[in-house]
Design an enzyme around this catalytic site. Structure first.
Site, PDB file in Angstrom:
ATOM      1  CB  ALA A 170      -0.895  -0.013   1.229  1.00 20.31           C
ATOM      2  N   PRO A 171       0.413   2.328  -0.661  1.00 17.54           N
ATOM      3  CG  PRO A 171       0.383   4.559  -1.404  1.00 17.54           C
ATOM      4  CD  PRO A 171       1.216   3.564  -0.622  1.00 17.54           C
ATOM      5  N   GLY A 172       0.090   1.212  -3.176  1.00 19.16           N
ATOM      6  CA  GLY A 172      -0.069   0.448  -4.409  1.00 19.16           C
ATOM      7  C   GLY A 172       0.605   0.999  -5.648  1.00 19.16           C
ATOM      8  N   GLY A 173       1.462   1.993  -5.484  1.00 20.37           N
ATOM      9  CA  GLY A 173       2.148   2.555  -6.653  1.00 20.37           C
ATOM     10  C   GLY A 173       2.882   1.468  -7.427  1.00 20.37           C
ATOM     11  CG  ASP A 213       3.472  -9.463  10.113  1.00 23.87           C
ATOM     12  OD1 ASP A 213       4.266  -9.382   9.159  1.00 23.87           O
ATOM     13  OD2 ASP A 213       3.843  -9.554  11.299  1.00 23.87           O
ATOM     14  CB  CYS A 261      11.915   5.675   0.142  1.00 21.76           C
ATOM     15  SG  CYS A 261      10.764   5.586   1.506  1.00 21.76           S
TER      16      CYS A 261
HETATM   17  C1  LIG Z   1       7.246   1.956   1.787  1.00 20.51           C
HETATM   18  S1  LIG Z   1       5.592   1.629   2.112  1.00 20.51           S
HETATM   19  C2  LIG Z   1       5.096   0.765   0.681  1.00 20.51           C
HETATM   20  C3  LIG Z   1       4.827   1.620  -0.528  1.00 20.51           C
HETATM   21  C4  LIG Z   1       4.240   0.823  -1.676  1.00 20.51           C
HETATM   22  N1  LIG Z   1       5.053  -0.312  -2.025  1.00 20.51           N
HETATM   23  C5  LIG Z   1       4.012   1.656  -2.910  1.00 20.51           C
HETATM   24  O1  LIG Z   1       4.814   1.608  -3.833  1.00 20.51           O
HETATM   25  O2  LIG Z   1       2.996   2.361  -2.966  1.00 20.51           O
HETATM   26  C6  LIG Z   1       5.727   0.360   3.295  1.00 20.51           C
HETATM   27  C7  LIG Z   1       4.418  -0.347   3.609  1.00 20.51           C
HETATM   28  O3  LIG Z   1       4.722  -1.467   4.427  1.00 20.51           O
HETATM   29  C8  LIG Z   1       3.593  -1.718   5.234  1.00 20.51           C
HETATM   30  N2  LIG Z   1       4.046  -2.663   6.277  1.00 20.51           N
HETATM   31  C9  LIG Z   1       4.785  -2.411   7.362  1.00 20.51           C
HETATM   32  N3  LIG Z   1       5.047  -3.543   8.041  1.00 20.51           N
HETATM   33  C10 LIG Z   1       4.444  -4.553   7.344  1.00 20.51           C
HETATM   34  C11 LIG Z   1       4.342  -5.952   7.523  1.00 20.51           C
HETATM   35  N4  LIG Z   1       4.917  -6.566   8.558  1.00 20.51           N
HETATM   36  N5  LIG Z   1       3.633  -6.661   6.625  1.00 20.51           N
HETATM   37  C12 LIG Z   1       3.030  -6.056   5.581  1.00 20.51           C
HETATM   38  N6  LIG Z   1       3.097  -4.728   5.363  1.00 20.51           N
HETATM   39  C13 LIG Z   1       3.806  -3.986   6.229  1.00 20.51           C
HETATM   40  C14 LIG Z   1       3.166  -0.355   5.680  1.00 20.51           C
HETATM   41  O4  LIG Z   1       1.825  -0.355   6.101  1.00 20.51           O
HETATM   42  C15 LIG Z   1       3.397   0.463   4.397  1.00 20.51           C
HETATM   43  O5  LIG Z   1       2.209   0.567   3.667  1.00 20.51           O
END
Ligand SMILES: C[S@@+](CC[C@H](N)C(=O)[O-])C[C@H]1O[C@@H](n2cnc3c(N)ncnc32)[C@H](O)[C@@H]1O
Length: 438
Positions: A259-262, A306, A378
């Site tokens: 999320a948010p799915g980019g 998770d 990032c």
């Molecule tokens: C860097 S953001 C992802 C951005 C996304 N990949 C994009 O391109 O839009 C990291 C994401 O990891 C999620 N997150 C954190 N710990 C997690 C876990 N143990 N399992 C799954 N998701 C997790 C957070 O909620 C957050 O949305």
């Protein structure tokens, strides 16, 4: 309407409740759209005040301290923020000085601290009178001159002893707006023509074949075909992930922190014929992913879980490609999210390091022999990047690094780091790993 008061209310959400600035602004505007709708110009000023104060709070706080005989008590943090707002207008905005001072001072009454009007007035007027001398005394103060809190500044200096000055300068600039062209619907060349017809200046990104950089940010409603899914807003560095993972037709793919799915949407735009599961631990963030999929007319399995807890989401069938866009400090995207200077002011990243490590080692178990995992953050901090990979490779005998043969970023001991600002990109890190046997 006193925009400074609205800015104060939003900034208090960030400073006292640790909300993200983007989220705090969105929610605030939604809550206030029923009664007194903000005009576009007022929204522009509100955002300028909020982003500006978050971008420069370490410098504004240093000024505040040098203008006060003794620091304000924590219970008066609202007054400190009003001082930052006043100083920001005087130093960084073109607001007329008298309006900046009087409108900011008048907020004291609105927050029921009428007694503080004199104090705010005296501090801001003193800054006007003694500006040159006060700025001169702060010139050698690195926190004040770079606009970075001590802990974060030290972490960046230690990680990048030769580049840290350039990096902090980049962090203080406004991030450019980049678009991702949807290859399923239109070529980048054709979309550039559409932008030109719409009088929006743009150019093709030199390293990222899907990316277009806009000369000036613009509301998405003005982008040709945005509603029809021709483009999405996404930094060019983030658009590198899909090409590095390169899923092939028929493969099983997991986007573990989606999320948010980019990146989820980009993977599907590049290869629709994949069996993709997008996982995220936060349900509310997945709502945005669902909206993005809908606008782009794409589909995949979406799961709240998770990702490191395989029993919760994995059916036991080996996965060919895994994208682990790990939760991280965000130290590479400060120019886009300047509130990171506040939320990471002490750079306490130990809990994040544990999460990254756990995600990496557990997801590895779901990867098929010959499969590929792309690790991304990032962040520009080695602990979250090459040191994680170094440790993982030392602990995992069926993993090898798959080198990135590319013309962007700095090569690290493992993977590559893009420094913020390189070819207009956000700071990012990528490392690719291959499972050599079961
Ligand atoms: C860097 S953001 C992802 C951005 C996304 N990949 C994009 O391109 O839009 C990291 C994401 O990891 C999620 N997150 C954190 N710990 C997690 C876990 N143990 N399992 C799954 N998701 C997790 C957070 O909620 C957050 O949305």
């Amino acid at each position: 309407m006193n925009i400074r008061l609205h800015a104060l209310n939003i900034l208090l959400q960030v400073v006292q409740k640790n909300h993200s600035l983007d989220g705090a602004i969105d929610r605030y505007l939604q809550q206030h759209s029923a009664g007194s709708t903000f005009a576009d110009k007022q929204v522009g000023m509100l955002k300028e005040l909020c982003y500006g104060v978050m971008r420069w709070w370490p410098s504004l706080q240093a000024l505040e301290h040098s203008l006060l005989d003794k620091p304000l008590a924590v219970k008066h943090q609202d007054l400190s923020i009003l001082i930052w707002l006043g100083l920001y207008q005087l130093e960084y905005m073109r607001t007329a000085d008298h309006a900046a001072v009087s409108e900011t001072v008048s907020c004291a009454k609105l927050i029921k601290k009428q007694w503080a009007k004199g104090l705010l007035n005296a501090v801001l007027r003193r800054f006007q009178r003694e500006r040159e001398a006060i700025l001169a005394t702060l010139k050698s103060d690195l926190v004040a001159s770079t606009g970075h809190p001590q802990g974060l500044l030290e972490a960046v200096r230690q990680a990048w002893p030769d580049n840290w000055r350039n990096m902090v300068e980049q962090n203080n600039l406004r991030a450019p707006m980049s678009l991702r062209v949807n290859a399923q619907l239109i070529s980048r060349e054709e979309y550039l023509v559409q932008l030109d017809v719409a009088n929006i200046s743009a150019r093709a990104h030199p390293h990222v074949s899907s990316a277009v950089s806009l000369e000036q940010a613009c509301p998405v409603e003005l982008l040709p075909g945005f509603d029809r899914g021709l483009v999405s807003v996404q930094d060019a560095a983030a658009q590198l992930a899909a090409g590095l993972l390169k899923p092939e037709a028929g493969q099983r793919v997991v986007d573990a922190c989606a999320a948010p799915g980019g990146k989820t949407c980009h993977l599907l735009e590049c290869q629709t014929d994949i069996d993709l599961i997008a996982i995220d631990a936060k349900a509310w963030r997945l709502t945005r992913l669902a909206e993005n999929l809908q606008r782009l007319n794409l589909s995949c399995q979406v799961q709240v879980a998770d990702a490191s807890d395989l029993e919760n989401w994995w059916d036991g069938q080996p996965v060919d490609r895994i994208l682990l866009d790990a939760p991280c400090s965000g130290s590479g995207v400060i120019r886009r999210h300047p509130d990171i200077k506040w939320s990471r002011r002490n750079v306490d990243i130990d809990p994040l390091l544990v999460t990254q490590r756990t995600l990496l080692s557990n997801l590895w178990k779901a990867l098929a022999p010959g499969g590929v995992l792309l690790y991304a953050t990032c962040s520009i901090l080695p602990d979250e990047n090459q040191k994680q990979i170094e440790r993982f490779l030392a602990e995992t005998d069926n993993a090898e690094e798959s080198p990135l043969d590319v013309d962007w970023g700095c090569p690290m001991s493992h993977g590559r780091t893009i420094l913020p600002g390189e070819s207009d990109m956000d700071g990012f890190y990528y490392a690719r790993l291959r499972k050599v046997r079961a």
